[in-house]
Design a protein around this motif. Structure first.
Motif, short mmCIF file in Angstrom:
data_model
loop_
_atom_site.label_atom_id
_atom_site.label_comp_id
_atom_site.label_asym_id
_atom_site.label_seq_id
_atom_site.Cartn_x
_atom_site.Cartn_y
_atom_site.Cartn_z
N ASP A 205 0.85 -1.19 0.00
CA ASP A 205 0.00 0.00 0.00
C ASP A 205 0.88 1.24 0.00
O ASP A 205 1.97 1.25 0.60
CB ASP A 205 -0.90 0.02 1.24
N SER A 207 0.93 5.87 -0.65
CA SER A 207 0.26 7.15 -0.91
C SER A 207 1.28 8.11 -1.47
O SER A 207 2.50 7.98 -1.24
CB SER A 207 -0.37 7.71 0.37
N SER A 219 -5.00 12.94 -10.16
CA SER A 219 -5.64 11.63 -10.11
C SER A 219 -5.64 10.95 -11.47
O SER A 219 -5.68 9.72 -11.55
CB SER A 219 -7.07 11.75 -9.59
N PRO A 241 -5.54 5.84 -8.12
CA PRO A 241 -5.73 6.03 -6.67
C PRO A 241 -7.11 5.60 -6.23
O PRO A 241 -8.10 5.82 -6.92
CB PRO A 241 -5.52 7.54 -6.48
N THR A 242 -7.17 4.97 -5.08
CA THR A 242 -8.46 4.57 -4.51
C THR A 242 -9.12 5.73 -3.77
O THR A 242 -10.34 5.77 -3.64
CB THR A 242 -8.27 3.39 -3.55
N ARG A 245 -7.47 12.84 -1.99
CA ARG A 245 -7.68 13.77 -0.89
C ARG A 245 -7.16 15.14 -1.30
O ARG A 245 -6.00 15.49 -1.05
CB ARG A 245 -6.98 13.25 0.37
N ARG A 250 -3.10 14.68 -1.49
CA ARG A 250 -2.55 13.34 -1.37
C ARG A 250 -3.39 12.34 -2.14
O ARG A 250 -4.61 12.44 -2.18
CB ARG A 250 -2.46 12.91 0.10
N ASP A 252 -4.14 8.24 -2.33
CA ASP A 252 -3.99 6.98 -1.60
C ASP A 252 -4.24 5.80 -2.54
O ASP A 252 -5.18 5.82 -3.34
CB ASP A 252 -4.97 6.90 -0.43
N TYR A 253 -3.40 4.79 -2.41
CA TYR A 253 -3.51 3.58 -3.21
C TYR A 253 -3.58 2.39 -2.26
O TYR A 253 -2.56 1.92 -1.76
CB TYR A 253 -2.30 3.43 -4.15
N GLN A 254 -4.78 1.93 -2.01
CA GLN A 254 -4.98 0.79 -1.11
C GLN A 254 -6.13 -0.04 -1.68
O GLN A 254 -7.29 0.31 -1.53
CB GLN A 254 -5.31 1.26 0.31
#
Length: 446
Positions: A205, A207, A219, A241-242, A245, A250, A252-254
């Protein structure tokens, strides 16, 4: 797997190199005494990947010259300052040297040539004569060892280093990465959201913080690539990115469907051929009188279904060294190495030896043949004296080969991961590598 204290002893005087070969009996053999496999070397079309175009080119290593014993394990990835240069080393089989030149090609994130002119990324003419070469000393397989330092570039991104012979025919290509620190990357090991997969896969995971850089539509415009053990064949691409923000600037990639998860596999198999007088670890038989010298590895078996076994490895890499004379670059000789893999029945596809010794590719020289009567796969390849890591894999019609079939997979395995972050600013004509970060999962270094 990689740079533990164990490696320091494995490394001792290492330089130069990579892999390949099959025993030779054909009168139309290559200069180094090896048969020319028709498929792999037949097409001289330039490929924008790590590739060897001539069977005479062997033992390729491309790394960052850090001045440390472990420098040959450093992938060809440098910051834009380039205070520590990228170095290329390789052997050219035969008793005579050749005039070889090199050039750089700037590429986009998808490894297609960009539209930039040479002067937009270089301060000098884009043709470099390789003048540093030496002959192999007291060897049965004659060769010349070449070495070059890659010139500095002006902008970040992907670069293809092309080594050319007569008529500008490519003989060798290597991918290089130059990055700038335009974003902040936070990367960590995640937990696969599933049942059995959490015991066999490793998830990464991460970011990307872009508070210090003005990114337009990040994005959509930011491209990322995730690699395992610096391999390109199974890299994760086109990851979106999932969570975006905007207030925190930021990405996030999870993920939850294994988009950023890899089979962890097992620690790499190994054999020690640093001496050609005394059989090292993994070697059953050695004939120092043969020309080339002959080495037969101990018979091996599948590890799939077995419990995890912990030991230090070098993540699929190899070290060239002569224990008798030191300096594996010019004192290491070549040997015909025979691999033996026991199997009660044929695998559901062709079986290969695989690792950095094959450029992480399915090469003809490393394809094994199955003997139903002996219930065993065997194959012989010409390799330079040194210490090797490798897997046995099953080739597939598409995608990365299957290394789980014979090796198994355990989440406890030590693996290295790295993340590449690309961005093309508005109005520009090339993808910049604006971020780079590594992660060692299950590291055992103190």
């Amino acid at each position: 797997m990689p740079h533990s204290s164990f490696l320091a002893s494995v490394l001792l005087l290492a330089t130069a190199c990579v892999p390949l070969g099959t025993p030779i009996t054909d009168p139309n053999a290559a200069r180094g005494g090896q048969q020319r496999p028709p498929e792999y070397y037949a097409d001289k079309t330039l490929r924008y990947e790590d590739y060897t175009y001539s069977p005479d080119v062997r033992s390729v290593q491309c790394y960052v010259a850090t001045g440390q014993n472990t420098e040959i394990f450093q992938p060809p990835v440098v910051p834009l300052s380039q205070q520590q240069p990228i170095v290329l080393e390789f052997d050219l089989l035969g008793s005579g040297s050749e005039r070889l030149t090199a050039k750089l090609v700037h590429c986009d994130a998808d490894w297609k040539p960009s539209v930039l002119t040479d002067m937009q990324f270089l301060n000098e003419i884009n043709e470099f004569l390789i003048t540093d070469y030496r002959t192999g000393v007291n060897v049965k397989v004659p060769y010349y060892h070449y070495r070059m330092q890659v010139p500095r570039v002006k902008i970040s991104g992907n670069y293809l280093l092309v080594v050319q012979g007569a008529g500008n025919t490519p003989v060798l290509t290597r991918r290089l990465l130059v990055y700038q620190s335009g974003v902040e990357i936070a990367i960590r090991q995640g937990i696969p959201v599933a049942g059995q997969e959490r015991y066999t896969m490793q998830q990464v995971d991460f970011s990307i913080g872009y508070g210090g850089t003005n990114l337009v539509n990040p994005s959509q415009e930011v491209k990322v690539m995730l690699r395992q053990n610096f391999r390109w064949d199974n890299a994760k691409t086109n990851l979106r990115p999932t969570f975006v923000r905007d207030a925190e600037r930021r990405l996030d990639y999870q993920y939850f469907n294994f988009e950023n998860a890899f089979p962890a596999s097992s620690e790499f198999r190994y054999f020690d051929m640093r001496s050609l007088r005394v059989a090292g670890a993994g070697i059953a038989e050695l004939d120092p009188t043969a020309a080339p010298r002959a080495v037969r590895l101990s018979p091996e078996a599948t590890r799939n279904g077995q419990a995890y076994s912990q030991f230090d490895d070098i993540n699929g890499q190899r070290v060239f060294e002569s224990r008798e004379y030191g300096n594996g670059a010019t004192n290491g000789d070549y040997a015909n190495v025979t691999f033996q893999l026991r199997a009660a029945q044929p695998a559901p596809g062709p079986v290969y030896v695989f690792g950095a010794l094959t450029d992480w590719q399915l090469k003809d020289e490393f394809k094994l043949t199955y003997n139903a009567e002996q219930q065993q796969y065997t194959g012989t390849a010409l390799l330079k004296q040194g210490y090797y890591n490798y897997y046995y894999v099953v080739g597939k019609t598409a995608g990365a080969p299957d290394d789980v079939y014979f090796e198994g997979s355990h989440q406890e395995t030590e693996n290295q991961y790295d993340l590449l972050v690309y961005y093309r600013p508005p109005g520009t004509r090339a993808d910049l590598l604006i971020g780079y970060q590594m992660l060692d999962v299950n590291s055992r270094r103190p």
